[in-house]
Design a protein around this motif. Sequence first.
Motif, PDB file in Angstrom:
ATOM      1  N   PHE A   8       0.843  -1.201   0.000  1.00  0.00           N
ATOM      2  CA  PHE A   8       0.000   0.000   0.000  1.00  0.00           C
ATOM      3  C   PHE A   8       0.877   1.250   0.000  1.00  0.00           C
ATOM      4  CE2 PHE A   8      -3.021   3.120   1.589  1.00  0.00           C
ATOM      5  CZ  PHE A   8      -4.209   2.739   0.978  1.00  0.00           C
ATOM      6  N   GLU A  41     -10.716   0.450   3.964  1.00  0.00           N
ATOM      7  CA  GLU A  41     -11.543  -0.196   2.940  1.00  0.00           C
ATOM      8  C   GLU A  41     -10.746  -1.294   2.237  1.00  0.00           C
ATOM      9  OE1 GLU A  41     -14.668   0.111   2.785  1.00  0.00           O
ATOM     10  OE2 GLU A  41     -15.058   2.061   3.711  1.00  0.00           O
ATOM     11  N   HIS A  42      -9.484  -1.022   1.969  1.00  0.00           N
ATOM     12  CA  HIS A  42      -8.622  -2.027   1.338  1.00  0.00           C
ATOM     13  C   HIS A  42      -8.452  -3.232   2.265  1.00  0.00           C
ATOM     14  CE1 HIS A  42      -5.518  -3.752  -1.142  1.00  0.00           C
ATOM     15  NE2 HIS A  42      -4.653  -3.710  -0.146  1.00  0.00           N
ATOM     16  N   GLU A  45     -11.452  -5.420   2.265  1.00  0.00           N
ATOM     17  CA  GLU A  45     -11.456  -6.237   1.045  1.00  0.00           C
ATOM     18  C   GLU A  45     -10.480  -7.413   1.154  1.00  0.00           C
ATOM     19  OE1 GLU A  45     -10.581  -3.455  -2.099  1.00  0.00           O
ATOM     20  OE2 GLU A  45     -12.460  -2.362  -1.759  1.00  0.00           O
ATOM     21  N   GLN A  46      -9.457  -7.277   1.995  1.00  0.00           N
ATOM     22  CA  GLN A  46      -8.486  -8.361   2.207  1.00  0.00           C
ATOM     23  C   GLN A  46      -8.947  -9.340   3.286  1.00  0.00           C
ATOM     24  OE1 GLN A  46      -5.689  -8.499   0.166  1.00  0.00           O
ATOM     25  NE2 GLN A  46      -6.761  -6.793  -0.790  1.00  0.00           N
ATOM     26  N   GLU A 121     -13.064   8.723  -3.433  1.00  0.00           N
ATOM     27  CA  GLU A 121     -13.203   7.595  -4.351  1.00  0.00           C
ATOM     28  C   GLU A 121     -12.210   7.679  -5.509  1.00  0.00           C
ATOM     29  OE1 GLU A 121     -17.391   8.005  -5.126  1.00  0.00           O
ATOM     30  OE2 GLU A 121     -17.887   6.453  -3.646  1.00  0.00           O
ATOM     31  N   HIS A 124      -8.970   6.579  -4.033  1.00  0.00           N
ATOM     32  CA  HIS A 124      -9.033   5.141  -3.759  1.00  0.00           C
ATOM     33  C   HIS A 124      -8.831   4.351  -5.054  1.00  0.00           C
ATOM     34  CE1 HIS A 124     -11.368   1.667  -1.600  1.00  0.00           C
ATOM     35  NE2 HIS A 124     -10.208   1.284  -2.065  1.00  0.00           N
ATOM     36  N   ASP A 125      -9.520   4.739  -6.111  1.00  0.00           N
ATOM     37  CA  ASP A 125      -9.373   4.055  -7.404  1.00  0.00           C
ATOM     38  C   ASP A 125      -7.936   4.141  -7.916  1.00  0.00           C
ATOM     39  OD1 ASP A 125     -12.058   3.431  -7.318  1.00  0.00           O
ATOM     40  OD2 ASP A 125     -12.656   4.982  -8.755  1.00  0.00           O
ATOM     41  N   ILE A 128      -5.750   1.717  -5.897  1.00  0.00           N
ATOM     42  CA  ILE A 128      -5.995   0.331  -6.315  1.00  0.00           C
ATOM     43  C   ILE A 128      -5.316   0.058  -7.653  1.00  0.00           C
ATOM     44  CG2 ILE A 128      -7.772  -1.338  -7.003  1.00  0.00           C
ATOM     45  CD1 ILE A 128      -7.521  -0.693  -3.913  1.00  0.00           C
ATOM     46  N   LEU A 131      -1.709  -0.383  -6.967  1.00  0.00           N
ATOM     47  CA  LEU A 131      -1.452  -1.634  -6.249  1.00  0.00           C
ATOM     48  C   LEU A 131      -1.324  -2.817  -7.196  1.00  0.00           C
ATOM     49  CD1 LEU A 131      -3.746  -1.470  -3.101  1.00  0.00           C
ATOM     50  CD2 LEU A 131      -1.294  -1.940  -3.113  1.00  0.00           C
ATOM     51  N   GLU A 132      -2.034  -2.766  -8.309  1.00  0.00           N
ATOM     52  CA  GLU A 132      -1.982  -3.869  -9.270  1.00  0.00           C
ATOM     53  C   GLU A 132      -0.588  -4.041  -9.860  1.00  0.00           C
ATOM     54  OE1 GLU A 132      -5.111  -3.144 -12.076  1.00  0.00           O
ATOM     55  OE2 GLU A 132      -6.668  -3.374 -10.558  1.00  0.00           O
TER      56      GLU A 132
END
Length: 147
Positions: A8, A41-42, A45-46, A121, A124-125, A128, A131-132
């Motif tokens: 992160f 939030e991440h 999701e984990q 948001e 956040h997007d 993410i 992170l990929e």
Amino acid sequence: MKDILERFHKALEKISWPEMPSQFQEFPLGTCGDISDILAEHLYEQGFGSIDYVCGIYNGRSHAWLEISGYAVDITANQFSDISANFLYQPPEIWHYKFKEKTRRKAGYKTFHGPAIPDIEVLHDEIIAKLENVTIYEDTHKFNQQK
């Protein structure tokens, strides 16, 4: 947990902050609350369950972090001169104790409504997406290439 936090943090390092909504452009200054909620939030999701958002005051300065199962999880602590680590994952008695707690609530932003949510948001997007393309071994790989 430490691998998740390291990934992160590396994603945060890859963000072009001047291109983010205005309240995030001076990251990490002034962003600890929203970044902590995004991290929460991440973590949900984990598969993590109960996560507290904590905000406190020390020397006239506010700061926010997460607490999970007795550990402070602080992804923006390195904005303070006495913290050299990329993030903190430790009992709050080690460093966070000095902040006088002002707020404690369920962490995350998805249950809130208000004008700032669309900007959160967007960030956040972006996190993410970054992170990929992040692995925790990037620094080791770069180091090994330089030998």
